[in-house]
Scaffold this motif. Structure first.
Motif, short mmCIF file in Angstrom:
data_model
loop_
_atom_site.label_atom_id
_atom_site.label_comp_id
_atom_site.label_asym_id
_atom_site.label_seq_id
_atom_site.Cartn_x
_atom_site.Cartn_y
_atom_site.Cartn_z
N LEU A 40 0.81 -1.23 0.00
CA LEU A 40 0.00 0.00 0.00
C LEU A 40 0.84 1.27 0.00
N ARG A 41 2.16 1.13 -0.14
CA ARG A 41 3.01 2.32 -0.15
C ARG A 41 2.71 3.15 -1.40
N LEU A 42 2.62 4.48 -1.22
CA LEU A 42 2.28 5.34 -2.37
C LEU A 42 3.41 5.34 -3.39
N VAL A 64 -6.06 12.44 0.33
CA VAL A 64 -5.40 11.25 -0.23
C VAL A 64 -4.78 10.43 0.90
N GLU A 67 -7.46 8.63 2.84
CA GLU A 67 -8.02 7.46 2.13
C GLU A 67 -7.06 6.27 2.19
N TYR A 68 -5.79 6.58 2.03
CA TYR A 68 -4.80 5.51 2.13
C TYR A 68 -4.80 4.89 3.52
N GLN A 69 -4.91 5.78 4.49
CA GLN A 69 -4.92 5.34 5.88
C GLN A 69 -6.11 4.42 6.15
N LEU A 71 -7.87 2.72 3.91
CA LEU A 71 -7.68 1.48 3.16
C LEU A 71 -6.77 0.52 3.95
N TYR A 72 -5.73 1.10 4.50
CA TYR A 72 -4.74 0.34 5.25
C TYR A 72 -5.37 -0.28 6.50
#
Ligand code: ADP
Length: 337
Positions: A40-42, A64, A67-69, A71-72
């Motif tokens: 999941l690293r950008l 952004v 959202e990544y957080q 998702l993680y």
């Protein structure tokens, strides 16, 4: 008593199973989270854009990142849930498996315990009978104020008879107990020699009833075992054959080879054994016909049980074939050396 042990053993097995699962689940979870962090690293260009405050509005950057957080966190939760579910399934399934395993572990112990209980009950019952008889007779004799010396002697004679029965019984019980406990010494011995020695040991008893042995020793087989015990087993068969045979008859003793086994057969022309009795005579304390056996032969039903224990301790088997009124054949089958 056994249900509590069964419960404890099931819990122990399940505990071990769950401990192993949990021990494995922790590194699996950590590995999965590491993998997640990695995947999941950008991508680097996106990072560059986000790092540069001038190029991007801070609210977009925040969104952004959020959202990544999310998702993680969501993926992490799913991994955890799956692992908990798998562990739960193992707990339930493992419960059944542990119960089954615990039952299988305890079964031989339970059977041995049952047989020991039966043995103790039977033995004490058999021991009590002559003791009670002696006690009653002695009490009656002691209460008789006119007891003569001759009557007292008769009483002592009767006591001696009961005592010799008790000796016979305790010797049989001890022999059975020893056979069940220990290992027998093993040596290579000829089957014919076993037959010869057994006949030699019992020939005097046979001559008292004018019984003769017909030998047909046709094998060269040897067996691995304890010769004294094997001779004892054959003596038991010969002793029974003599006990139940008519006077001045013949008892056949045969040895032969059959598909990797040495056979030793003892055949008599006695009264024979009914089908129902044939299945039970190898059990401890079983007597075919109590009245006939007790008065005429005076056994305690331990002989064949001892013989069977000896033969099975040598990896062999003992069987009977018989027809009422015609006679019986007892066969000892031992693996040939
Ligand atoms: P026992 O001391 O009573 O002879 P065994 O265990 O040797 O005890 O034998 C058990 C029973 O088997 C006997 O009571 C008898 O009824 C039967 N039996 C054993 N051998 C013979 C035989 N050769 N012929 C007939 N019956 C026999």
């Amino acid at each position: 008593m056994f249900s509590r042990t069964l419960f404890k053993l099931t819990a122990l097995y399940l505990g071990i199973m769950m401990a192993i699962c949990i021990i494995f689940s922790v590194p699996i979870y950590q590995l999965s989270v590491n993998e997640l962090n990695h995947s999941l690293r950008l991508p680097e260009p996106v990072f560059d854009i986000l790092r540069n405050e001038e190029d991007y509005d801070s609210s977009v950057r925040k969104q952004v990142a959020q959202e990544y957080q999310q998702l993680y966190q969501h993926a992490k939760k799913r991994i955890l849930n799956r692992l908990v579910l798998v562990n739960f399934i193992i707990l339930v399934g493992g419960g059944f498996v542990s119960y089954y395993l615990a039952k299988r572990t305890l079964l031989p112990i339970e059977e041995a315990h049952e047989s020991m209980k039966r043995f103790t009950a039977d033995a004490s019952h058999e021991l009590r009978t002559p003791i009670t008889a002696m006690q009653t007779e002695n009490e009656v004799a002691l209460m008789d104020s006119k007891l003569t010396l001759a009557a007292a002697k008769d009483q002592l004679k009767s006591n001696m008879e009961e005592l010799s029965k008790l000796t016979l019984l305790t010797e049989g019980l001890l022999r059975l107990a020893r056979l069940e406990g220990g290992d027998l010494p093993k040596e290579k011995i000829s089957v014919n020699l076993i037959a010869e020695q057994a006949i030699e040991n019992i020939v005097v008893v046979a001559s008292k009833k004018d019984i003769k042995f017909k030998k047909a020793l046709k094998t060269k087989d040897s067996v691995h075992g304890d010769s004294a015990s094997l001779v004892e087993a054959v003596v038991i068969l010969l002793d029974n054959a003599i006990k139940y045979s008519p006077k001045s008859s013949f008892v056949n003793v045969q040895t032969l080879h059959e598909r990797g086994s040495a056979l030793l057969k003892v055949t008599d022309k006695g009264p024979g054994i009914g089908k129902v009795d044939q299945e039970k005579i190898f059990e401890r304390f079983y007597r075919g016909d109590a009245s006939r056996t007790k008065s005429a032969a005076g056994g305690y039903g331990l002989g064949l049980a001892i013989a069977k224990n000896i033969v099975t301790a040598h990896g062999g088997s003992i069987t009977v074939s018989s027809r009422v009124g015609k006679g019986s054949t007892f066969t000892i089958k031992l693996p040939a050396a």
